[in-house]
Write a protein that holds these residues in place. Structure first.
Motif, PDB file in Angstrom:
ATOM      1  N   ASP A 171       0.811  -1.218   0.000  1.00  0.00           N
ATOM      2  CA  ASP A 171       0.000   0.000   0.000  1.00  0.00           C
ATOM      3  C   ASP A 171       0.847   1.273   0.000  1.00  0.00           C
ATOM      4  O   ASP A 171       0.355   2.339  -0.390  1.00  0.00           O
ATOM      5  CB  ASP A 171      -0.929   0.017   1.222  1.00  0.00           C
ATOM      6  CG  ASP A 171      -2.057  -0.990   1.107  1.00  0.00           C
ATOM      7  OD1 ASP A 171      -2.360  -1.405  -0.028  1.00  0.00           O
ATOM      8  OD2 ASP A 171      -2.612  -1.382   2.149  1.00  0.00           O
ATOM      9  N   ILE A 174       1.150   3.041  -3.437  1.00  0.00           N
ATOM     10  CA  ILE A 174      -0.151   3.548  -3.889  1.00  0.00           C
ATOM     11  C   ILE A 174      -0.577   4.748  -3.051  1.00  0.00           C
ATOM     12  O   ILE A 174      -1.072   5.758  -3.578  1.00  0.00           O
ATOM     13  CB  ILE A 174      -1.208   2.432  -3.812  1.00  0.00           C
ATOM     14  CG1 ILE A 174      -0.754   1.212  -4.623  1.00  0.00           C
ATOM     15  CG2 ILE A 174      -2.556   2.945  -4.312  1.00  0.00           C
ATOM     16  CD1 ILE A 174      -0.444   1.509  -6.071  1.00  0.00           C
ATOM     17  N   ARG A 178      -1.594   8.600  -4.139  1.00  0.00           N
ATOM     18  CA  ARG A 178      -2.896   9.165  -3.768  1.00  0.00           C
ATOM     19  C   ARG A 178      -2.785  10.464  -2.988  1.00  0.00           C
ATOM     20  O   ARG A 178      -3.708  11.284  -3.003  1.00  0.00           O
ATOM     21  CB  ARG A 178      -3.679   8.135  -2.950  1.00  0.00           C
ATOM     22  CG  ARG A 178      -4.173   6.944  -3.771  1.00  0.00           C
ATOM     23  CD  ARG A 178      -4.780   5.883  -2.879  1.00  0.00           C
ATOM     24  NE  ARG A 178      -5.325   4.775  -3.675  1.00  0.00           N
ATOM     25  CZ  ARG A 178      -5.678   3.594  -3.170  1.00  0.00           C
ATOM     26  NH1 ARG A 178      -5.556   3.376  -1.865  1.00  0.00           N
ATOM     27  NH2 ARG A 178      -6.162   2.658  -3.954  1.00  0.00           N
ATOM     28  N   SER A 193       0.679  -2.331 -13.276  1.00  0.00           N
ATOM     29  CA  SER A 193      -0.130  -2.311 -12.067  1.00  0.00           C
ATOM     30  C   SER A 193      -1.453  -1.579 -12.283  1.00  0.00           C
ATOM     31  O   SER A 193      -1.479  -0.371 -12.549  1.00  0.00           O
ATOM     32  CB  SER A 193       0.640  -1.638 -10.926  1.00  0.00           C
ATOM     33  OG  SER A 193      -0.188  -1.407  -9.823  1.00  0.00           O
ATOM     34  N   ARG A 195      -3.675  -1.014  -9.912  1.00  0.00           N
ATOM     35  CA  ARG A 195      -3.869  -0.113  -8.770  1.00  0.00           C
ATOM     36  C   ARG A 195      -3.109   1.190  -8.977  1.00  0.00           C
ATOM     37  O   ARG A 195      -3.630   2.281  -8.708  1.00  0.00           O
ATOM     38  CB  ARG A 195      -3.409  -0.778  -7.475  1.00  0.00           C
ATOM     39  CG  ARG A 195      -4.213  -1.997  -7.063  1.00  0.00           C
ATOM     40  CD  ARG A 195      -3.639  -2.571  -5.775  1.00  0.00           C
ATOM     41  NE  ARG A 195      -3.908  -1.706  -4.636  1.00  0.00           N
ATOM     42  CZ  ARG A 195      -3.144  -1.642  -3.541  1.00  0.00           C
ATOM     43  NH1 ARG A 195      -2.042  -2.351  -3.473  1.00  0.00           N
ATOM     44  NH2 ARG A 195      -3.483  -0.870  -2.543  1.00  0.00           N
ATOM     45  N   ASP A 198      -4.931   3.282 -11.617  1.00  0.00           N
ATOM     46  CA  ASP A 198      -6.111   3.938 -11.048  1.00  0.00           C
ATOM     47  C   ASP A 198      -5.714   5.172 -10.244  1.00  0.00           C
ATOM     48  O   ASP A 198      -6.345   6.238 -10.345  1.00  0.00           O
ATOM     49  CB  ASP A 198      -6.871   2.964 -10.146  1.00  0.00           C
ATOM     50  CG  ASP A 198      -7.559   1.855 -10.917  1.00  0.00           C
ATOM     51  OD1 ASP A 198      -7.711   1.987 -12.147  1.00  0.00           O
ATOM     52  OD2 ASP A 198      -7.941   0.841 -10.278  1.00  0.00           O
ATOM     53  N   ALA A 199      -4.647   5.031  -9.438  1.00  0.00           N
ATOM     54  CA  ALA A 199      -4.227   6.138  -8.577  1.00  0.00           C
ATOM     55  C   ALA A 199      -3.679   7.298  -9.408  1.00  0.00           C
ATOM     56  O   ALA A 199      -3.922   8.473  -9.091  1.00  0.00           O
ATOM     57  CB  ALA A 199      -3.173   5.648  -7.579  1.00  0.00           C
ATOM     58  N   ARG A 229      -2.536  -0.788 -20.206  1.00  0.00           N
ATOM     59  CA  ARG A 229      -2.396   0.153 -19.086  1.00  0.00           C
ATOM     60  C   ARG A 229      -1.927   1.516 -19.604  1.00  0.00           C
ATOM     61  O   ARG A 229      -2.458   2.564 -19.209  1.00  0.00           O
ATOM     62  CB  ARG A 229      -1.393  -0.374 -18.067  1.00  0.00           C
ATOM     63  CG  ARG A 229      -1.798  -1.651 -17.368  1.00  0.00           C
ATOM     64  CD  ARG A 229      -2.771  -1.411 -16.225  1.00  0.00           C
ATOM     65  NE  ARG A 229      -3.002  -2.673 -15.534  1.00  0.00           N
ATOM     66  CZ  ARG A 229      -3.988  -3.535 -15.795  1.00  0.00           C
ATOM     67  NH1 ARG A 229      -4.877  -3.234 -16.732  1.00  0.00           N
ATOM     68  NH2 ARG A 229      -4.109  -4.660 -15.114  1.00  0.00           N
ATOM     69  N   GLY A 277       2.834  -4.590  -6.359  1.00  0.00           N
ATOM     70  CA  GLY A 277       1.539  -5.163  -5.980  1.00  0.00           C
ATOM     71  C   GLY A 277       1.619  -6.175  -4.852  1.00  0.00           C
ATOM     72  O   GLY A 277       0.585  -6.604  -4.329  1.00  0.00           O
TER      73      GLY A 277
END
Length: 533
Positions: A171, A174, A178, A193, A195, A198-199, A229, A277
């Motif tokens: 985490d 990420i 964020r 990745s 995640r 998305d971030a 991606r 990840g």
């Protein structure tokens, strides 16, 4: 082709491109220093008629300087380092020194340049052939693509940092993305990745400027997952570039770092499920709350992302080699939570330029103990030699290597070599990791020295990575950080058991390799793949 400086009247010795000093390329000092010398030659620009070709000369304190190629002799201004060029307007955008017009035409097939002071030869430089777009650094004797300026190690001061390991704490990277408000600069080898994607897209939506820089030709090709991606990132407003093309400055763009506002995140792991990840690899990472560290990495990013070989993804995508790939899906318990640690001094190391030399110097300065966690190491290479030299002077050395099947044979050979050194009384030991369900394979590249200094980053401990790849490493002077990574190393070390206890390993390896004999991917290609993970 190699440079020939044999017989030069100066006593200037060539140095390795991987040293702690910065090789002089375009001599951007404002006043002449040292003896007069030829600094760099750029004979073959990527331009019609080689427009922009030049020779950089540092006049030192000499008088009546001239430069000759055997056909033409031109005067050298005495005031400051200067680029001599027949096309000065085109050259000014290529160098950081003054430019003087000189009717000097450089042959791409080879030249012999003589620098004279009052008629006496004070320096000379020869080359045989050129590669288009590459510059000859007379200090290192190496051709490098124009636009590659090796950096010195940079001290960025004290800071508070978050130390973490993977797969235990996926985490942290990420969360760092964020929390950004102004800038995100993500540099990597590969990126798959979901995640992280998305971030990054969420950051664009809240007004953050987001740039991504990756390797354009990873070994084995770009995967379909990465293609998708990157397409999604670009469609969402992220600027994505890749290092690619015939004039790329690095063998591979291989760092793993992130600049998020005034924070710098440096890891040993790729931006993919197996790495950041937390789905496979044992890796080390650190997030440093330091504007100075973030700014230095931002400068590295700008140097790389704004170069001639940094190609927009959509442009590169048209001809990219795309292959199928599968993502790691394993799950592991979090045995080690992230920890807040105080850093006394942070040093940003980069390759090509200084990282390899700095790592070896840190090993040479050790007094008591060195713990190293790397996927593999060449027993005939300079890093292993540095560890052996430390052991010979009484430093306790522990070397923990990857358990991946493709590293098994070479790493077993390292363990055998170390066992023989131990038999001769040297305090050195090597083991092959046994994950025991806590991770998949070792992918970290890190070391703990004397319980005071931690080294971690993307640099594989081999000469190619140090001299030809873009790599980023942080050296952290911190007893707290050393204690944190030391605890995780100790757990991995103890789980591995004694290197000598694997007596049946060769039998198991033979059976495993026999079962894999039908694999289509040749061993050479596979070796190259894991070399630059």
């Amino acid at each position: 082709m190699p440079t020939d400086r044999a017989g030069a009247p100066t006593d200037r010795a060539a140095v390795s491109p991987d040293t702690t000093q910065t090789p002089t390329t375009d001599a951007n000092t404002s006043t002449p220093t040292g003896p007069p010398r030829i600094v760099a030659v750029f004979p073959d620009p990527v331009a019609d008629g080689d427009t922009g070709e030049y020779v950089v000369v540092n006049p030192g304190n000499a008088s009546n300087l001239t430069l000759s190629d055997g056909e033409t002799t031109v005067s050298v201004p005495p005031d400051a380092p200067v680029a001599l060029s027949a096309t000065p307007n085109a050259t000014r955008s290529l160098v950081d020194v003054q430019v003087a017009e000189a009717n000097l035409r450089l042959s791409n097939a080879g030249e012999r340049l003589l620098l004279r002071s009052d008629g006496e030869v004070v320096d000379r430089l020869s080359y045989e052939e050129t590669d288009e777009g590459e510059r000859l650094n007379a200090t290192t004797g190496r051709w490098t693509p124009r636009g590659l300026t090796p950096r010195s190690a940079v001290e960025t001061g004290s800071a508070t940092a978050t130390a973490f390991v993977l797969p235990d704490a996926p985490d942290v990277p990420i969360e760092t993305i964020r929390e950004a408000d102004e800038r995100l600069l993500l540099a990597g080898y590969t990126f798959t990745s979901a995640r992280a994607a998305d971030a990054l897209l969420a950051a664009v939506d809240r007004g953050v400027r987001v740039r991504v820089l990756l390797e354009g030709s990873p070994i084995g090709g770009m995967t379909t997952v990465q293609r998708d991606r990157l397409d999604r990132l670009v469609a969402g407003g992220v600027e994505v570039r890749v290092i690619a093309g015939p004039h790329d400055r690095f063998a591979y763009h291989h760092p793993k770092y992130l600049v998020a506002d005034d924070e710098a995140l440096v890891m040993t792991e790729n931006w993919k499920p197996a790495g950041t990840g937390g789905r496979d690899s044992r890796g080390w990472g650190v997030r440093v709350d330091s504007a100075a560290t973030a700014d230095e990495l931002a400068a590295v990013f700008a140097h790389d992302a704004d170069g001639i070989d940094a190609v927009p993804w959509r442009e590169h995508r048209r001809n990219a080699s795309i292959v199928d790939g599968e993502a790691a899906t394993a799950n592991y318990d979090a045995n080690f939570e992230p920890a807040t640690v105080d850093i006394t001094e942070t040093r940003v190391l980069t390759a090509p330029g200084n990282a390899g030399g700095e790592i070896r110097e840190s090993i040479a300065a050790a007094d008591e103990n060195i713990s190293v966690l790397v996927p593999r190491i060449d027993p005939d290479g300079p890093y292993f030699a540095a560890l052996v030299a430390a052991a010979e002077r009484g430093v306790r050395v522990r070397l923990l290597l990857s358990n991946a099947w493709y590293d098994a044979e070479s790493n077993r050979a390292v363990v055998d070599r170390v066992d023989r050194l131990r038999d001769r009384g040297h305090p050195i030991e090597a083991r092959i990791a046994r994950p025991a369900g806590r991770f998949g394979k070792v992918h970290a590249k890190g070391a703990i020295i004397d319980g005071e200094t931690v080294l971690l980053g993307s640099l594989n401990w081999n000469e190619v990575s140090a001299s030809e790849n873009r790599e980023v490493v942080l050296a952290l002077d911190s007893t707290e950080a050393a204690a944190y990574y030391g605890e995780t190393f100790r757990a991995d070390w103890e789980a591995a058991g004694s290197g000598r206890s694997n007596g049946d390993f060769r039998v198991r390896l033979t059976l495993a390799l026999g079962a894999l004999a039908a694999v289509v991917l040749a061993g050479f290609i596979l070796r190259r793949t894991v070399e630059f993970e």
